[in-house]
Write a protein that holds these residues in place. Structure first.
Motif, PDB file in Angstrom:
ATOM      1  N   GLY A 138      65.812  26.329  43.254  1.00 54.68           N
ATOM      2  CA  GLY A 138      64.544  25.780  42.798  1.00 54.68           C
ATOM      3  C   GLY A 138      63.341  26.230  43.594  1.00 54.68           C
ATOM      4  O   GLY A 138      62.198  26.074  43.138  1.00 54.68           O
ATOM      5  N   ASP A 139      63.548  26.787  44.796  1.00 54.25           N
ATOM      6  CA  ASP A 139      62.442  27.308  45.597  1.00 54.25           C
ATOM      7  C   ASP A 139      61.930  28.618  44.994  1.00 54.25           C
ATOM      8  O   ASP A 139      62.648  29.314  44.263  1.00 54.25           O
ATOM      9  CB  ASP A 139      62.887  27.566  47.037  1.00 54.25           C
ATOM     10  CG  ASP A 139      63.104  26.288  47.831  1.00 54.25           C
ATOM     11  OD1 ASP A 139      62.681  25.209  47.353  1.00 54.25           O
ATOM     12  OD2 ASP A 139      63.689  26.363  48.926  1.00 54.25           O
ATOM     13  N   TRP A 140      60.690  28.964  45.364  1.00 50.16           N
ATOM     14  CA  TRP A 140      60.080  30.199  44.889  1.00 50.16           C
ATOM     15  C   TRP A 140      60.111  31.274  45.975  1.00 50.16           C
ATOM     16  O   TRP A 140      59.750  31.025  47.129  1.00 50.16           O
ATOM     17  CB  TRP A 140      58.628  29.973  44.483  1.00 50.16           C
ATOM     18  CG  TRP A 140      58.443  29.503  43.077  1.00 50.16           C
ATOM     19  CD1 TRP A 140      58.231  28.224  42.656  1.00 50.16           C
ATOM     20  CD2 TRP A 140      58.446  30.315  41.897  1.00 50.16           C
ATOM     21  NE1 TRP A 140      58.096  28.175  41.284  1.00 50.16           N
ATOM     22  CE2 TRP A 140      58.221  29.446  40.793  1.00 50.16           C
ATOM     23  CE3 TRP A 140      58.606  31.685  41.652  1.00 50.16           C
ATOM     24  CZ2 TRP A 140      58.161  29.902  39.474  1.00 50.16           C
ATOM     25  CZ3 TRP A 140      58.544  32.141  40.344  1.00 50.16           C
ATOM     26  CH2 TRP A 140      58.333  31.267  39.275  1.00 50.16           C
ATOM     27  N   LEU A 141      60.526  32.481  45.579  1.00 47.27           N
ATOM     28  CA  LEU A 141      60.528  33.669  46.442  1.00 47.27           C
ATOM     29  C   LEU A 141      59.625  34.719  45.810  1.00 47.27           C
ATOM     30  O   LEU A 141      59.720  34.983  44.611  1.00 47.27           O
ATOM     31  CB  LEU A 141      61.950  34.229  46.570  1.00 47.27           C
ATOM     32  CG  LEU A 141      62.101  35.646  47.149  1.00 47.27           C
ATOM     33  CD1 LEU A 141      61.659  35.690  48.610  1.00 47.27           C
ATOM     34  CD2 LEU A 141      63.551  36.124  47.004  1.00 47.27           C
ATOM     35  N   LYS A 164      64.014  30.726  42.266  1.00 44.97           N
ATOM     36  CA  LYS A 164      63.019  31.288  41.356  1.00 44.97           C
ATOM     37  C   LYS A 164      62.365  32.505  42.020  1.00 44.97           C
ATOM     38  O   LYS A 164      62.038  32.451  43.203  1.00 44.97           O
ATOM     39  CB  LYS A 164      61.958  30.246  41.011  1.00 44.97           C
ATOM     40  CG  LYS A 164      62.491  29.046  40.249  1.00 44.97           C
ATOM     41  CD  LYS A 164      61.383  28.040  39.979  1.00 44.97           C
ATOM     42  CE  LYS A 164      61.915  26.811  39.263  1.00 44.97           C
ATOM     43  NZ  LYS A 164      60.842  25.800  39.034  1.00 44.97           N
ATOM     44  N   VAL A 165      62.175  33.561  41.239  1.00 46.21           N
ATOM     45  CA  VAL A 165      61.685  34.822  41.803  1.00 46.21           C
ATOM     46  C   VAL A 165      60.418  35.292  41.113  1.00 46.21           C
ATOM     47  O   VAL A 165      60.362  35.411  39.885  1.00 46.21           O
ATOM     48  CB  VAL A 165      62.752  35.927  41.704  1.00 46.21           C
ATOM     49  CG1 VAL A 165      62.230  37.225  42.323  1.00 46.21           C
ATOM     50  CG2 VAL A 165      64.041  35.501  42.394  1.00 46.21           C
ATOM     51  N   ALA A 166      59.396  35.556  41.923  1.00 43.01           N
ATOM     52  CA  ALA A 166      58.199  36.274  41.480  1.00 43.01           C
ATOM     53  C   ALA A 166      58.211  37.626  42.180  1.00 43.01           C
ATOM     54  O   ALA A 166      58.723  37.749  43.296  1.00 43.01           O
ATOM     55  CB  ALA A 166      56.938  35.506  41.852  1.00 43.01           C
ATOM     56  N   CYS A 167      57.682  38.638  41.537  1.00 46.58           N
ATOM     57  CA  CYS A 167      57.653  39.955  42.181  1.00 46.58           C
ATOM     58  C   CYS A 167      56.465  40.765  41.691  1.00 46.58           C
ATOM     59  O   CYS A 167      55.890  40.490  40.636  1.00 46.58           O
ATOM     60  CB  CYS A 167      58.966  40.707  41.970  1.00 46.58           C
ATOM     61  SG  CYS A 167      59.506  40.794  40.270  1.00 46.58           S
ATOM     62  N   THR A 168      56.111  41.765  42.484  1.00 44.54           N
ATOM     63  CA  THR A 168      54.974  42.616  42.145  1.00 44.54           C
ATOM     64  C   THR A 168      55.451  43.979  41.663  1.00 44.54           C
ATOM     65  O   THR A 168      56.483  44.491  42.113  1.00 44.54           O
ATOM     66  CB  THR A 168      54.036  42.821  43.342  1.00 44.54           C
ATOM     67  OG1 THR A 168      54.683  43.644  44.331  1.00 44.54           O
ATOM     68  CG2 THR A 168      53.642  41.496  43.963  1.00 44.54           C
ATOM     69  N   VAL A 169      54.685  44.548  40.728  1.00 45.19           N
ATOM     70  CA  VAL A 169      54.908  45.924  40.253  1.00 45.19           C
ATOM     71  C   VAL A 169      53.534  46.571  40.092  1.00 45.19           C
ATOM     72  O   VAL A 169      52.490  45.914  40.216  1.00 45.19           O
ATOM     73  CB  VAL A 169      55.665  45.962  38.905  1.00 45.19           C
ATOM     74  CG1 VAL A 169      57.059  45.386  39.046  1.00 45.19           C
ATOM     75  CG2 VAL A 169      54.883  45.206  37.822  1.00 45.19           C
ATOM     76  N   ASP A 184      61.513  35.607  37.296  1.00 48.47           N
ATOM     77  CA  ASP A 184      60.840  34.564  36.525  1.00 48.47           C
ATOM     78  C   ASP A 184      59.368  34.889  36.286  1.00 48.47           C
ATOM     79  O   ASP A 184      58.773  34.414  35.313  1.00 48.47           O
ATOM     80  CB  ASP A 184      60.937  33.227  37.276  1.00 48.47           C
ATOM     81  CG  ASP A 184      62.372  32.784  37.462  1.00 48.47           C
ATOM     82  OD1 ASP A 184      62.942  32.232  36.514  1.00 48.47           O
ATOM     83  OD2 ASP A 184      62.931  33.015  38.550  1.00 48.47           O
ATOM     84  N   LEU A 185      58.781  35.668  37.171  1.00 47.38           N
ATOM     85  CA  LEU A 185      57.363  35.983  37.092  1.00 47.38           C
ATOM     86  C   LEU A 185      57.148  37.383  37.665  1.00 47.38           C
ATOM     87  O   LEU A 185      57.550  37.658  38.803  1.00 47.38           O
ATOM     88  CB  LEU A 185      56.556  34.956  37.897  1.00 47.38           C
ATOM     89  CG  LEU A 185      55.043  35.120  37.985  1.00 47.38           C
ATOM     90  CD1 LEU A 185      54.408  35.031  36.600  1.00 47.38           C
ATOM     91  CD2 LEU A 185      54.460  34.044  38.913  1.00 47.38           C
ATOM     92  N   VAL A 186      56.540  38.273  36.885  1.00 47.05           N
ATOM     93  CA  VAL A 186      56.281  39.644  37.333  1.00 47.05           C
ATOM     94  C   VAL A 186      54.796  39.925  37.200  1.00 47.05           C
ATOM     95  O   VAL A 186      54.222  39.773  36.111  1.00 47.05           O
ATOM     96  CB  VAL A 186      57.084  40.677  36.513  1.00 47.05           C
ATOM     97  CG1 VAL A 186      56.896  42.079  37.108  1.00 47.05           C
ATOM     98  CG2 VAL A 186      58.568  40.308  36.469  1.00 47.05           C
TER      99      VAL A 186
END
Length: 322
Positions: A138-141, A164-169, A184-186
């Motif tokens: 449940g934490d965000w990375l 939960k995973v956010a990442c940059t492109v 989950d978020l890009v």
């Protein structure tokens, strides 16, 4: 034997040459390995340029990670002749290397050379950072350079833990690829404001950042942390240090720390090391976690391999075979 070496540090395309060398004379505790495949990592390029944490002893071969077959066993017989093994050592871009037998890892049956030669550095780094991070379900990375080999592995491993995973492109076409493997978020940082999107979509910021880039993007990622957040720095793809915001560190009680795989592995006991490798190998063999290959080249075509490695939009590893 054939080997790719450099006699001075500099840009790989300018300083690397293919030459004939003597097959190494192994010591009693070492095994002689015929290298069958090695992948090109960012650390290899930085090492050749003299910008890595390990200073090359010139002349030097490049590469740290590879797979090969034992041609001569060590005197104690820790590994037998004919065993396929994974290993890390300075200078794998050659046909033969000598490696301490206690550092060799037998390759699981059915694992291909293309997977085996990249089954150590990036998977273990991602695994080690997640284990060290304190992240819970449940934490965000937030992962910078999400489409890198490390990024894709970290996304997949994090999803195994329901993180939960956010990442940059930097390219829109990479968004679907990362979403399909669990992101989950890009965020495309060429078009979107990273801190704004993160704060809007994560209910106040991420708990941990894995930063491979440094520079301005690293600073923006730092600002995405919530109070008591943690940034773990393991790379410097931008070749620029992070301009740290002291106010953020103070008032949000943030922590910034480095992570180096060698140091982490040395901190483990034998049981913990075995568990780490068992976990990674099982996930790779069952394809619950996948690695990508962009192209393979024979060692003699290292120049073409480097061109493929530098090509924009690459979505898999470039492999040098023997």
């Amino acid at each position: 034997m054939k080997q790719v070496v450099f006699h001075q540090t500099g840009m790989p395309e300018e300083v690397l040459i293919l030459e004939e060398g003597e097959k190494p004379m192994k010591k009693a505790h070492e095994a002689l390995i015929k290298v069958t495949a090695r992948n090109i990592n960012p650390s290899d390029i930085m090492f050749i340029r003299g910008m890595y944490g390990i200073t090359p002893k010139l002349p030097s071969s490049a590469g740290f990670e590879a797979v090969g077959v034992v041609e001569e066993a060590d005197e104690r017989g820790l590994v037998q002749k004919g065993t396929k093994v994974i290993f890390t050592v300075i200078g794998t871009w050659k046909e033969y290397v000598s490696v301490p037998a206690n550092l060799l890892i037998p390759v699981p049956t059915k694992m291909t050379d293309e997977v085996a030669c990249q089954a150590f550095v990036n998977p273990l780094t991602a695994y080690g950072m997640l284990e060290t991070s304190g992240l819970e379900a449940g934490d965000w990375l937030l992962i910078t350079a999400g489409a890198s080999a490390f990024g894709k592995l970290a996304i997949q491993l994090a999803k195994q833990k329901d993180i939960k995973v956010a990442c940059t492109v930097r390219r829109d076409e990479q968004k679907d690829m990362l979403s399909n493997i669990g992101a989950d978020l890009v965020i495309n940082t060429e078009k979107e404001k990273l801190p704004k999107v993160i704060m809007e979509q994560t209910d106040g910021g991420v708990h941990v950042v894995f930063d491979a880039v440094g520079g301005v993007l690293g600073a923006r990622a730092l600002s995405c942390l919530r109070t008591n957040g943690r940034m773990m720095v393991f790379g410097l793809l931008s070749l620029e240090n992070i301009p740290l915001n002291s106010g953020l560190l103070i008032f949000k009680n943030l922590k910034v720390e480095g992570f180096w795989l060698t140091t982490w592995i040395e901190s483990l006991n034998q049981q913990e090391r075995e568990e780490a490798f068992k976990t990674i190998f099982t996930l790779l063999l069952t394809q619950k976690v996948k690695v990508d290959v962009q192209a393979t080249y024979p060692l003699e075509q290292f120049k073409e391999a480097l061109q493929a490695y530098e090509k924009g939009g690459r979505n898999g590893k470039v492999i040098l075979t023997s």
